[in-house]
Design an enzyme around this catalytic site. Structure first.
Site: not given
Ligand code: SDX
Length: 425
Positions: A302, A359
């Site tokens: 991320h 996700d």
């Protein structure tokens, strides 16, 4: 006013320093080019603040995510997706009366124009639902008017929140070749989506409270995430004063990318590939580390979270709970847990601060709910919609709003004259 001093080619420039309510510090360079002729350079905007915002706060180092000051953990445990939509759009949690009115508005506007059904018929059953969703949301302007961005704002925000759920369900039914199921106002927002997706006109359909609660929590966790790729796209397009429907359609397009919202679908594809390869997850950990391989551990990493994605922690627990409750033993969950365990002990991932993101586990829950992988990113879009709208509303309400127009450093050919084709070799 605190300032930062820049020394460029022997000249000094004092630049104002901004500090946010959570003590983030920014150097204001809005006047830099006018003063010095120089611009800042930050490909991918990784160190550039495009705006001030009151909607969402993220502390990537501490794994903090708050909507309008409320921690995501508390909202996921105590709130509902519709209540979080209200919070994001209007800035505070609603009173009982405000929430009841908001729910009534969403129910009242949940139908789409009957003529839109003809548009669904134009798509092949194999069409990816994200492509249909983006096109249909853009087409709402054809039915409700290409109204100026600052007209009927409240009505169009409600229309969008209410109708995108119906469009998503109709796209799903289209792909299954099943008849459309219309909204039922007596159901909850999330329960109504589940009913429109999975019920059939020919039989009674029982909405599992476990599934309804889990999906509502997933939507809460996806509802906003400050200036991510798709939200920045919404701000970029909205800054041109495009209508809200076209603006959100652009956000849907950005979210579709496999590096962004499309990752949840790629995670399941990756896990199924590993399962088919004798569940050899260690092989894929090594592949992800190999610079000669373009394999990435989808659902990992991320730009902002450098310790853990708080949403992934909640989703991991939710995945366990949903699968245990509905009695599914999904080998993909075990593969995911093994990947996470091994990766978090591996220097490659630890040094690069790569952890599971939102996700990584969401797809396993969607799969357990019977949602097909090509609908995963549509579910992400439904969850993210209130965040997109809230960020757009904040931006367009700002009287100082100017069209977004970044600069560049040109590295192409310098001046040269045109030559006739006969003289070119
Ligand atoms: C979302 O921004 C948001 O807030 C997004 C989001 C939201 O709510 O809106 O949180 C939702 O989009 C989550 C991210 C979903 N995407 C994926 O899971 C795809 C896989 N992840 C990567 O593609 C990547 O981690 C990104 C895109 C998420 C972040 O990319 P960055 O910040 O540009 O990081 P990078 O590509 O520069 O990677 C830094 C290093 C590189 O290695 P080195 O060149 O330093 O040797 O880490 C490596 C990368 O190769 N790396 C990975 C990796 N992610 C980064 N290596 C293996 N597997 C990965 N998944």
């Amino acid at each position: 006013m605190e300032t930062a001093k820049l020394i460029l080619r022997g000249k000094e420039y004092d630049l104002p320093v901004l500090e946010g309510t959570e003590h983030e510090v920014g150097i204001d360079v809005t006047a830099l080019r006018a003063k010095s002729g120089a611009i800042t350079f930050d490909p991918g905007y990784g160190n550039t603040g495009s705006c001030t915002s009151t909607v969402t706060f993220i502390d990537g180092e501490a794994g903090i995510l708050r909507y309008r000051g409320y921690p995501i953990e508390q909202l996921a445990e105590h709130s509902s997706f519709v209540e979080v939509c209200y919070l994001l759009l209007y800035g505070d949690l609603p009173t009982e009366n405000q929430l009841a009115n908001f729910k009534g508005e969403l129910a009242h506007h949940s139908l789409i124009h009957e003529d839109m059904k003809k548009m669904f018929e134009g798509y092949p059953p194999t069409a990816h639902p994200m492509g249909i969703l983006g096109a249909m949301v853009n087409s709402l302007a054809a039915f409700y008017g290409d109204v100026p961005y600052n007209q009927d704002v409240q009505l169009n925000m409600i229309r969008l929140l209410a109708k995108m759920k119906t469009i998503a369900a109709f796209a799903f039914k289209r792909s299954k070749g099943q008849p459309y199921v219309y909204p039922k106002n007596e159901l909850s927002f999330t329960g109504d989506l589940i009913n429109m997706m999975f019920s059939l006109p020919t039989e009674h359909y029982h909405i599992s409270p476990i599934i309804e609660d889990a999906l509502d929590k997933i939507f809460i966790l996806h509802a906003d995430h400050e200036q991510n790729c798709s939200t920045s796209t919404v701000r970029m397009v909205g800054s041109s004063h495009a209508n809200l429907f076209a603006t959100i359609s652009a956000g849907i397009a950005a979210l579709w990318g496999p590096l962004h919202g499309g990752a949840n679908q790629e995670v399941i594809t990756m896990l199924e590939h590993i399962k088919a390869d004798d569940c050899n997850y260690r092989k894929y950990i090594e592949l992800a580390k190999d610079k000669n391989s373009d394999f990435k551990l989808m659902g990992f990493g991320h730009r902002v979270y450098r310790n853990f994605d708080p949403r992934a922690k909640i989703l991991k627990e939710a995945a366990d709970r949903v699968l245990n409750t509905i009695g599914i033993q999904d080998p993909l969950l075990e593969i995911a847990k093994n990947l996470e365990r091994v990766a978090l002990e591996d220097p490659y991932f630890v040094e690069r601060k790569l952890y599971p993101n939102v996700d990584f586990y969401s797809g396993i829950i969607y799969k357990a709910m019977g949602i097909p992988t090509n609908m995963f990113t549509v579910m992400f879009a439904l969850g993210r919609l209130p965040g997109w709208i809230a960020q757009w509303k904040e931006m367009t309400a700002d009287p100082t709003l100017r069209i977004y127009r970044p600069r560049q450093i040109y590295t192409g050919e310098v001046l040269r004259d045109y030559t006739p084709i006969s003289e070119r070799n």
